[in-house]
Design a protein around this motif. Structure first.
Motif, PDB file in Angstrom:
ATOM      1  N   SER A 169       7.508   5.356   1.866  1.00  0.00           N
ATOM      2  CA  SER A 169       6.198   4.616   1.703  1.00  0.00           C
ATOM      3  C   SER A 169       5.313   5.849   0.751  1.00  0.00           C
ATOM      4  O   SER A 169       5.496   6.757   0.924  1.00  0.00           O
ATOM      5  CB  SER A 169       5.340   4.519   3.233  1.00  0.00           C
ATOM      6  N   PHE A 170       4.195   5.100   0.201  1.00  0.00           N
ATOM      7  CA  PHE A 170       3.410   5.876  -0.766  1.00  0.00           C
ATOM      8  C   PHE A 170       2.213   5.169  -1.097  1.00  0.00           C
ATOM      9  O   PHE A 170       1.969   4.110  -0.776  1.00  0.00           O
ATOM     10  CB  PHE A 170       4.141   5.956  -2.183  1.00  0.00           C
ATOM     11  N   ASP A 171       1.112   5.912  -1.350  1.00  0.00           N
ATOM     12  CA  ASP A 171       0.029   5.404  -1.591  1.00  0.00           C
ATOM     13  C   ASP A 171      -0.361   5.529  -3.320  1.00  0.00           C
ATOM     14  O   ASP A 171      -0.247   6.496  -3.662  1.00  0.00           O
ATOM     15  CB  ASP A 171      -1.448   5.986  -1.046  1.00  0.00           C
ATOM     16  N   PHE A 172      -0.933   4.368  -3.897  1.00  0.00           N
ATOM     17  CA  PHE A 172      -1.263   4.542  -5.108  1.00  0.00           C
ATOM     18  C   PHE A 172      -2.390   3.963  -5.743  1.00  0.00           C
ATOM     19  O   PHE A 172      -2.947   3.177  -4.918  1.00  0.00           O
ATOM     20  CB  PHE A 172       0.099   3.855  -6.271  1.00  0.00           C
ATOM     21  N   LYS A 173      -2.856   4.501  -6.745  1.00  0.00           N
ATOM     22  CA  LYS A 173      -4.397   3.890  -7.297  1.00  0.00           C
ATOM     23  C   LYS A 173      -4.158   3.863  -8.676  1.00  0.00           C
ATOM     24  O   LYS A 173      -3.813   4.751  -9.455  1.00  0.00           O
ATOM     25  CB  LYS A 173      -5.410   5.114  -6.983  1.00  0.00           C
ATOM     26  N   LEU A 174      -4.584   2.691  -9.264  1.00  0.00           N
ATOM     27  CA  LEU A 174      -4.449   2.104 -10.744  1.00  0.00           C
ATOM     28  C   LEU A 174      -5.921   2.469 -11.341  1.00  0.00           C
ATOM     29  O   LEU A 174      -6.693   2.194 -10.819  1.00  0.00           O
ATOM     30  CB  LEU A 174      -4.087   0.889 -10.490  1.00  0.00           C
TER      31      LEU A 174
ATOM     32  N   SER B 175      -2.367   7.290  -9.885  1.00  0.00           N
ATOM     33  CA  SER B 175      -2.408   8.440  -8.869  1.00  0.00           C
ATOM     34  C   SER B 175      -1.408   8.142  -7.759  1.00  0.00           C
ATOM     35  O   SER B 175      -1.281   6.810  -7.260  1.00  0.00           O
ATOM     36  CB  SER B 175      -3.757   8.735  -8.702  1.00  0.00           C
ATOM     37  N   PHE B 176      -1.090   9.094  -7.315  1.00  0.00           N
ATOM     38  CA  PHE B 176      -0.039   8.898  -6.114  1.00  0.00           C
ATOM     39  C   PHE B 176      -0.526  10.019  -4.813  1.00  0.00           C
ATOM     40  O   PHE B 176      -1.103  11.135  -5.011  1.00  0.00           O
ATOM     41  CB  PHE B 176       1.308   9.148  -6.320  1.00  0.00           C
ATOM     42  N   LYS B 177      -0.339   9.625  -3.493  1.00  0.00           N
ATOM     43  CA  LYS B 177      -0.547  10.512  -2.503  1.00  0.00           C
ATOM     44  C   LYS B 177       0.425   9.732  -1.268  1.00  0.00           C
ATOM     45  O   LYS B 177       0.730   8.863  -1.407  1.00  0.00           O
ATOM     46  CB  LYS B 177      -1.909  10.631  -2.089  1.00  0.00           C
ATOM     47  N   ASN B 178       0.333  10.784  -0.253  1.00  0.00           N
ATOM     48  CA  ASN B 178       1.052  10.213   0.960  1.00  0.00           C
ATOM     49  C   ASN B 178       2.406   9.922   0.772  1.00  0.00           C
ATOM     50  O   ASN B 178       3.017   8.640   1.251  1.00  0.00           O
ATOM     51  CB  ASN B 178       0.243   9.235   1.603  1.00  0.00           C
ATOM     52  N   ILE B 179       3.234  10.197   0.027  1.00  0.00           N
ATOM     53  CA  ILE B 179       4.783   9.824  -0.108  1.00  0.00           C
ATOM     54  C   ILE B 179       5.443  10.646   0.807  1.00  0.00           C
ATOM     55  O   ILE B 179       5.598  11.676   0.813  1.00  0.00           O
ATOM     56  CB  ILE B 179       5.172  10.511  -1.664  1.00  0.00           C
ATOM     57  N   ARG B 180       5.938   9.546   1.423  1.00  0.00           N
ATOM     58  CA  ARG B 180       6.715  10.267   2.536  1.00  0.00           C
ATOM     59  C   ARG B 180       8.009   9.484   2.624  1.00  0.00           C
ATOM     60  O   ARG B 180       8.244   8.239   2.407  1.00  0.00           O
ATOM     61  CB  ARG B 180       5.978  10.051   3.954  1.00  0.00           C
ATOM     62  N   ILE B 181       9.085   9.758   3.539  1.00  0.00           N
ATOM     63  CA  ILE B 181      10.368   9.139   3.672  1.00  0.00           C
ATOM     64  C   ILE B 181      11.132   9.477   4.775  1.00  0.00           C
ATOM     65  O   ILE B 181      10.960  10.557   5.385  1.00  0.00           O
ATOM     66  CB  ILE B 181      11.451   9.313   2.473  1.00  0.00           C
ATOM     67  N   LYS B 182      12.030   8.535   5.296  1.00  0.00           N
ATOM     68  CA  LYS B 182      12.653   8.586   6.479  1.00  0.00           C
ATOM     69  C   LYS B 182      14.180   8.219   6.186  1.00  0.00           C
ATOM     70  O   LYS B 182      14.185   7.257   5.849  1.00  0.00           O
ATOM     71  CB  LYS B 182      12.002   8.053   7.702  1.00  0.00           C
TER      72      LYS B 182
ATOM     73  N   GLY C  96      -9.395   1.136  -8.630  1.00  0.00           N
ATOM     74  CA  GLY C  96     -10.232   2.166  -8.089  1.00  0.00           C
ATOM     75  C   GLY C  96      -9.987   2.597  -6.728  1.00  0.00           C
ATOM     76  O   GLY C  96     -10.269   3.706  -5.852  1.00  0.00           O
ATOM     77  N   GLU C  97      -9.367   1.751  -5.858  1.00  0.00           N
ATOM     78  CA  GLU C  97      -8.934   1.856  -4.314  1.00  0.00           C
ATOM     79  C   GLU C  97      -7.659   2.244  -4.339  1.00  0.00           C
ATOM     80  O   GLU C  97      -6.691   1.699  -4.854  1.00  0.00           O
ATOM     81  CB  GLU C  97      -9.631   0.666  -3.695  1.00  0.00           C
ATOM     82  N   TRP C  98      -7.400   2.841  -2.966  1.00  0.00           N
ATOM     83  CA  TRP C  98      -5.699   2.999  -2.879  1.00  0.00           C
ATOM     84  C   TRP C  98      -5.107   1.852  -2.238  1.00  0.00           C
ATOM     85  O   TRP C  98      -5.728   1.359  -1.419  1.00  0.00           O
ATOM     86  CB  TRP C  98      -5.741   4.354  -2.012  1.00  0.00           C
ATOM     87  N   ASN C  99      -3.870   1.741  -2.608  1.00  0.00           N
ATOM     88  CA  ASN C  99      -3.020   0.605  -1.999  1.00  0.00           C
ATOM     89  C   ASN C  99      -1.841   1.175  -1.570  1.00  0.00           C
ATOM     90  O   ASN C  99      -1.647   2.498  -2.120  1.00  0.00           O
ATOM     91  CB  ASN C  99      -2.634  -0.344  -3.215  1.00  0.00           C
ATOM     92  N   SER C 100      -1.323   0.631  -0.439  1.00  0.00           N
ATOM     93  CA  SER C 100      -0.134   1.248   0.071  1.00  0.00           C
ATOM     94  C   SER C 100       1.212   0.472  -0.254  1.00  0.00           C
ATOM     95  O   SER C 100       1.113  -0.742  -0.102  1.00  0.00           O
ATOM     96  CB  SER C 100      -0.518   1.387   1.510  1.00  0.00           C
ATOM     97  N   GLY C 101       2.158   1.165  -0.918  1.00  0.00           N
ATOM     98  CA  GLY C 101       3.465   0.437  -1.089  1.00  0.00           C
ATOM     99  C   GLY C 101       4.512   1.255  -0.114  1.00  0.00           C
ATOM    100  O   GLY C 101       4.569   2.089   0.521  1.00  0.00           O
ATOM    101  N   ARG C 102       5.692   0.274   0.094  1.00  0.00           N
ATOM    102  CA  ARG C 102       6.735   0.733   1.049  1.00  0.00           C
ATOM    103  C   ARG C 102       8.022   0.030   0.403  1.00  0.00           C
ATOM    104  O   ARG C 102       7.949  -1.171   0.212  1.00  0.00           O
ATOM    105  CB  ARG C 102       6.386  -0.051   2.360  1.00  0.00           C
ATOM    106  N   VAL C 103       8.894   0.697   0.581  1.00  0.00           N
ATOM    107  CA  VAL C 103      10.341   0.339   0.542  1.00  0.00           C
ATOM    108  C   VAL C 103      11.383   0.515   1.317  1.00  0.00           C
ATOM    109  O   VAL C 103      11.346   1.770   1.680  1.00  0.00           O
ATOM    110  CB  VAL C 103      10.806   0.887  -1.033  1.00  0.00           C
ATOM    111  N   VAL C 104      11.961  -0.211   2.057  1.00  0.00           N
ATOM    112  CA  VAL C 104      12.909   0.016   3.155  1.00  0.00           C
ATOM    113  C   VAL C 104      14.186  -0.619   2.635  1.00  0.00           C
ATOM    114  O   VAL C 104      14.346  -1.643   2.375  1.00  0.00           O
ATOM    115  CB  VAL C 104      12.526  -0.696   4.317  1.00  0.00           C
ATOM    116  N   VAL C 105      15.171   0.382   2.643  1.00  0.00           N
ATOM    117  CA  VAL C 105      16.591   0.187   2.097  1.00  0.00           C
ATOM    118  C   VAL C 105      17.377   0.267   3.587  1.00  0.00           C
ATOM    119  O   VAL C 105      17.464   1.560   3.893  1.00  0.00           O
ATOM    120  CB  VAL C 105      17.052   1.158   1.296  1.00  0.00           C
ATOM    121  N   HIS C 106      17.747  -0.633   4.250  1.00  0.00           N
ATOM    122  CA  HIS C 106      18.522  -0.662   5.504  1.00  0.00           C
ATOM    123  C   HIS C 106      20.041  -0.269   5.169  1.00  0.00           C
ATOM    124  O   HIS C 106      20.384  -0.414   4.160  1.00  0.00           O
ATOM    125  CB  HIS C 106      18.453  -1.919   6.094  1.00  0.00           C
TER     126      HIS C 106
END
Length: 460
Positions: free
Chosen positions: A310-315, A450-457, A383-393
């Motif tokens: 998961s990650f937050d991005f701003k365009l 821009s990116f922030k909150n890049i995390r992985i499990k 100008g606002e943050w959006n949240s993306g997520r990629v799940v690979v099972h």
């Protein structure tokens, strides 16, 4: 039977309301906010829906040609545990519970505006009850695509017990004992509690009822209840993990301070120019809009197989970028490294949105392969943050999410997937996207992103 629209209708002064709104608490007990006699300490705002007191119940009646109506507390609350029971008899009667809700009585030409955190009561087939909606502001923060097993917790036509914890910057919800939503956010530190009667589109639905009872609160000696099951945390804090996330294997790919764990694609070090880290944000500066022809992409040093990313991005206006996965760096190509791509794009202002096939180069799409099915109202503006997520099972099922809502899924290596590749710009790459493991890549496409909150499990 008593009908009430505002606290003023009770003939009670504001001073008396304030003094009676919060009973004294002892120990760790929840205390009633409504005792079944009148609505002392509450007021109805915005819409024209009416509230009825019947025994120990508050009943809200849907009203046609009216905005949302909220029965809110006179008092504001910061940290608390709230429990109540809620019943909805008709699918038209969407409802919710405002927590730390904000109220601007002068907004909308004096009609008032309620906005902020709301725990949803959704009787429709979508079944997002217990999720967190940011009313009249950012929209959905925790739709139940993030916790689909909780969709069955809410029962239409029956009493549903809600438990809501709002402690510090953590918000958690339960319905009928089922763990539903877990959010970390610091937008509002205090506000009103409110009960909603939603606006309705069909006049034939006027008069449908929403019921509330056993509304109780605790504001002292709070003891948070831990989630026993693993649930996805919508963590909007800046590059931090909750204890729940740490215990369930999540880790940060970006620590908010350094480039540790990242290098330039096809390089042995991190780019010395172009990529910046400021105030917990990783961003690439604008150049000429060229693909990886200025400062270059960056990739994780580590490779990943099955994972939840998961990650937050701003365009910025007209910006183009992407988050790629299963990047092997083995193709020796020019331009951006080859990999499956979660497209990041200003759909309105970048020409790439109109290229490809049927929108398969738009925001959150699997670039040039599968179009993200998204509604504009679920996309936050520039100008606002959006949240993306990629799940690979582990079984190679892959899902893309945008702001908590699943927008596509596919199976790597399936016949359908390979047919899509054969008709794409990747057709000449052998076994494209089917590597056993690969790097995560952030793309330099010559635009500021821009990116922030890049995390992985890692998933097993």
């Amino acid at each position: 039977m008593k009908f009430l629209k505002t606290a003023a209708a009770l003939g009670i002064s504001a001073m008396l309301i304030s003094s009676c709104s919060q009973p004294a608490q002892e120990g760790n007990e929840l205390t009633p906010m409504f005792k079944g006699q009148d609505l002392t300490g509450w007021k109805s705002v915005m819409g024209q829906a009416e509230f009825e007191i019947e025994g120990d119940e508050i009943i809200g009646y849907a009203k046609a040609n009216s905005p949302n109506t909220f029965l809110i507390t006179e008092e504001e609350y910061s940290d608390f545990i709230l429990e109540l029971e809620l019943k909805i008899e008709d699918q038209s009667s969407n409802s919710g519970i405002m927590i730390r809700g904000q109220y601007d009585e002068n907004a909308n030409d004096g009609q008032g505006k309620v906005y902020g955190y709301q725990i949803e009561a959704d009787p429709t087939d979508r079944a997002w009850s217990g999720g967190l909606y940011d009313e009249a502001r950012r929209g959905w923060i925790y739709p139940l695509d993030l916790n689909p097993s909780a969709k069955e917790a809410f029962k239409i036509g029956e009493w549903n017990k809600y438990r809501i914890e709002v402690i510090g910057n953590e918000i958690k919800s339960w319905i009928n004992g089922t763990e539903v939503a877990y959010v970390v956010d610091d937008m509002d530190a205090s506000g009103h509690i409110g009960l909603q009667v939603h606006s309705i589109n069909n006049p034939e639905d006027e008069g449908n009822k929403t019921y509330f009872r056993n509304v109780k609160i605790q504001t002292e000696n709070l003891n948070p209840k831990e989630f026993k099951e693993e649930v996805f945390v919508a963590n909007l804090s800046k590059n931090n993990l909750t204890e729940h996330e740490k215990a369930n294997g999540w880790k940060l790919l970006f620590d908010g301070k350094t480039s540790e764990g990242w290098i330039g694609a096809y390089r042995d070090d991190f780019p010395k120019e172009g990529w910046h880290i400021d105030d917990g944000v990783l961003w690439i500066e604008a150049a000429d809009g060229g693909e990886s022809s200025n400062f270059g992409d960056i990739v994780t040093k580590e490779k990943f197989e099955a994972f939840d990313l998961s990650f937050d991005f701003k365009l910025t206006e007209g910006a183009n970028s992407g988050v790629k996965y299963f990047v092997t760096l083995s193709e020796g190509n020019r331009g951006s490294a080859i990999g499956l791509e979660y497209q990041i794009l200003d759909d309105k202002n970048h020409p790439d949105a109109k290229m490809g096939k049927d929108g398969n180069r738009t925001l959150a799409s699997l670039y040039d392969l599968i179009t993200a099915k998204k509604e504009p109202r679920f996309v936050r503006p520039l100008g606002e943050w959006n949240s993306g997520r990629v799940v690979v099972h582990p079984n190679n099922k892959v899902e893309h999410f945008l702001n908590g809502i699943k927008v596509l899924e596919y199976h790597r290596g399936s016949e359908e997937y390979r047919e899509l590749v054969a008709g794409s710009k990747y057709k000449d790459w052998e076994n494209f996207g089917e590597a056993e493991a690969g790097h995560i890549l952030l793309q330099d496409h010559g635009d500021k992103v821009s990116f922030k909150n890049i995390r992985i499990k890692d998933l097993q």
